[in-house]
Design an enzyme around this catalytic site. Structure first.
Site, mmCIF file in Angstrom:
data_model
loop_
_atom_site.group_PDB
_atom_site.id
_atom_site.type_symbol
_atom_site.label_atom_id
_atom_site.label_comp_id
_atom_site.label_asym_id
_atom_site.label_seq_id
_atom_site.Cartn_x
_atom_site.Cartn_y
_atom_site.Cartn_z
ATOM 1 C CE LYS A 191 31.353 32.255 29.930
ATOM 2 N NZ LYS A 191 31.795 32.223 31.396
HETATM 3 O O1 LIG Z 1 32.916 32.248 34.507
HETATM 4 C C1 LIG Z 1 32.999 33.082 35.171
HETATM 5 C C2 LIG Z 1 34.014 33.485 36.232
HETATM 6 O O2 LIG Z 1 35.066 32.608 35.731
HETATM 7 P P1 LIG Z 1 36.472 33.067 36.450
HETATM 8 O O3 LIG Z 1 35.959 32.030 37.891
HETATM 9 O O4 LIG Z 1 36.625 34.182 36.982
HETATM 10 O O5 LIG Z 1 37.433 32.038 35.793
HETATM 11 C C3 LIG Z 1 32.013 34.124 34.832
HETATM 12 O O6 LIG Z 1 31.826 34.776 36.170
HETATM 13 C C4 LIG Z 1 31.957 34.981 33.712
HETATM 14 O O7 LIG Z 1 30.733 34.949 33.379
HETATM 15 C C5 LIG Z 1 32.873 34.934 32.838
HETATM 16 O O8 LIG Z 1 34.094 34.937 33.139
HETATM 17 C C6 LIG Z 1 32.773 35.697 31.576
HETATM 18 O O9 LIG Z 1 32.956 36.988 32.038
HETATM 19 P P2 LIG Z 1 34.428 37.890 31.777
HETATM 20 O O10 LIG Z 1 35.197 36.748 32.074
HETATM 21 O O11 LIG Z 1 34.482 38.291 30.359
HETATM 22 O O12 LIG Z 1 34.332 38.955 32.421
#
Ligand SMILES: O=C(COP(=O)(O)O)[C@@H](O)[C@H](O)[C@H](O)COP(=O)(O)O
EC number: 4.1.2.13
Length: 281
Positions: A191
């Site tokens: 991911k």
């Molecule tokens: O990977 C994450 C956070 O990433 P980030 O530090 O915000 O870039 C997860 O909390 C989320 O599961 C992921 O970002 C998917 O959720 P959304 O971005 O679609 O809200």
């Protein structure tokens, strides 16, 4: 003959993907990773049972959660959908420079007890704490694979050197590097961030050399069609779908939006067409 574990990994991985090899996975680790304020736009979704019931009804292929949320809402996840349990995270409350580390908050055994179909962990490639996260991932992956569980890597390039050298963490050269590193460390699913264009995301998919690459959703777009367009580009680039949180739970009425996403991901419908069919425009 295959080792027993290889059969387990393949069977469990299939619970997330339809025959087309694509998946829409609902993400809900935000209460921990970003804080409960992420749920304020639609406060009833702070209750995991409420939102998980809705996403199941709308037809998502799987969900991703931390162990404690699975204990609260795991019963709502239908048995024919994939359950991904993430074993690393961090809060937004830490001092900023310590936010470049995700800590392990649960163990492979916990995920197995909770009925996981896949086990996930984040690696911030390029972070000063990269070494710790690589080891965490290696330990989780080694044990999970031994037990027949696929592992998912949230392969996120992040850190001061990346900013200095590439300007931003979404530069395709580093996203591609992270995806490759994920594949080379044994991930069964990756991911990662959107790189800004179909052409560059296709390179990320190529660099993963056959390991499915899914989009990490990102912040909610005001216009739902904009997000459908983004996911369309991911699919056109050879991506295997999306893991989406805020774009789902921050919408007052997430069900038609999820159905439109499913049309784009699984039926190759153009974004506007999918949005119209679900009454979004
Ligand atoms: O990977 C994450 C956070 O990433 P980030 O530090 O915000 O870039 C997860 O909390 C989320 O599961 C992921 O970002 C998917 O959720 P959304 O971005 O679609 O809200």
């Amino acid at each position: 003959m295959d080792a027993y574990q290889s059969v387990g990994v393949r069977r469990r991985l299939k619970r997330f993907f339809r025959r087309d090899g694509r998946a829409l996975i609902f993400a809900m680790d935000h209460g921990f990773e970003h804080g409960p304020t992420d749920f304020e736009p639609v406060w009833e979704h702070v209750n995991p049972r409420v939102i998980v019931r809705k996403v199941m009804r709308a037809g998502v292929d799987g969900v991703m959660m931390l162990p404690g949320i699975v204990r609260m809402a795991g019963d709502e996840v239908k048995p024919d959908r994939g359950l991904m349990i993430k074993l690393t995270s961090k809060t937004n409350l830490r001092p900023k420079d310590e936010q470049l580390l995700q800590s392990q908050l649960g163990f492979v055994e916990d995920a197995v007890k909770l009925g996981a179909d896949a086990i996930a962990a984040t690696v911030y490639w390029g972070s000063p704490a990269e070494d710790v996260m690589m080891r965490q991932f290696a330990e989780i992956a080694s044990y999970a694979h031994d037990l027949g569980f696929p592992v998912v890597q949230f392969a996120y390039p992040r850190g001061p050197y990346i900013n200095e050298k590439y300007g931003k963490k979404e530069d395709y050269r580093v996203v591609m590097y992270g995806a490759r590193a994920a594949a080379e460390t044994g991930a069964d699913m990756i991911k990662t961030y959107w790189t800004g264009s179909r052409e560059t995301f296709a390179k990320v998919v190529d660099a993963a050399a056959g390991v499915p690459v899914l989009l990490s959703g990102g912040a909610k777009t005001e216009n739902p069609v904009d997000f459908l367009k983004l996911v369309w580009e991911v699919i056109e680039a050879g991506g295997s779908g999306a893991v989406v949180g805020r774009n789902i739970f921050q919408r007052e009425n997430p069900e038609p939006f999820i159905k439109a996403l499913i049309r784009v991901i699984h039926r190759n419908e153009e974004p506007e067409e999918a949005a119209k069919a679900e009454g979004l425009i």
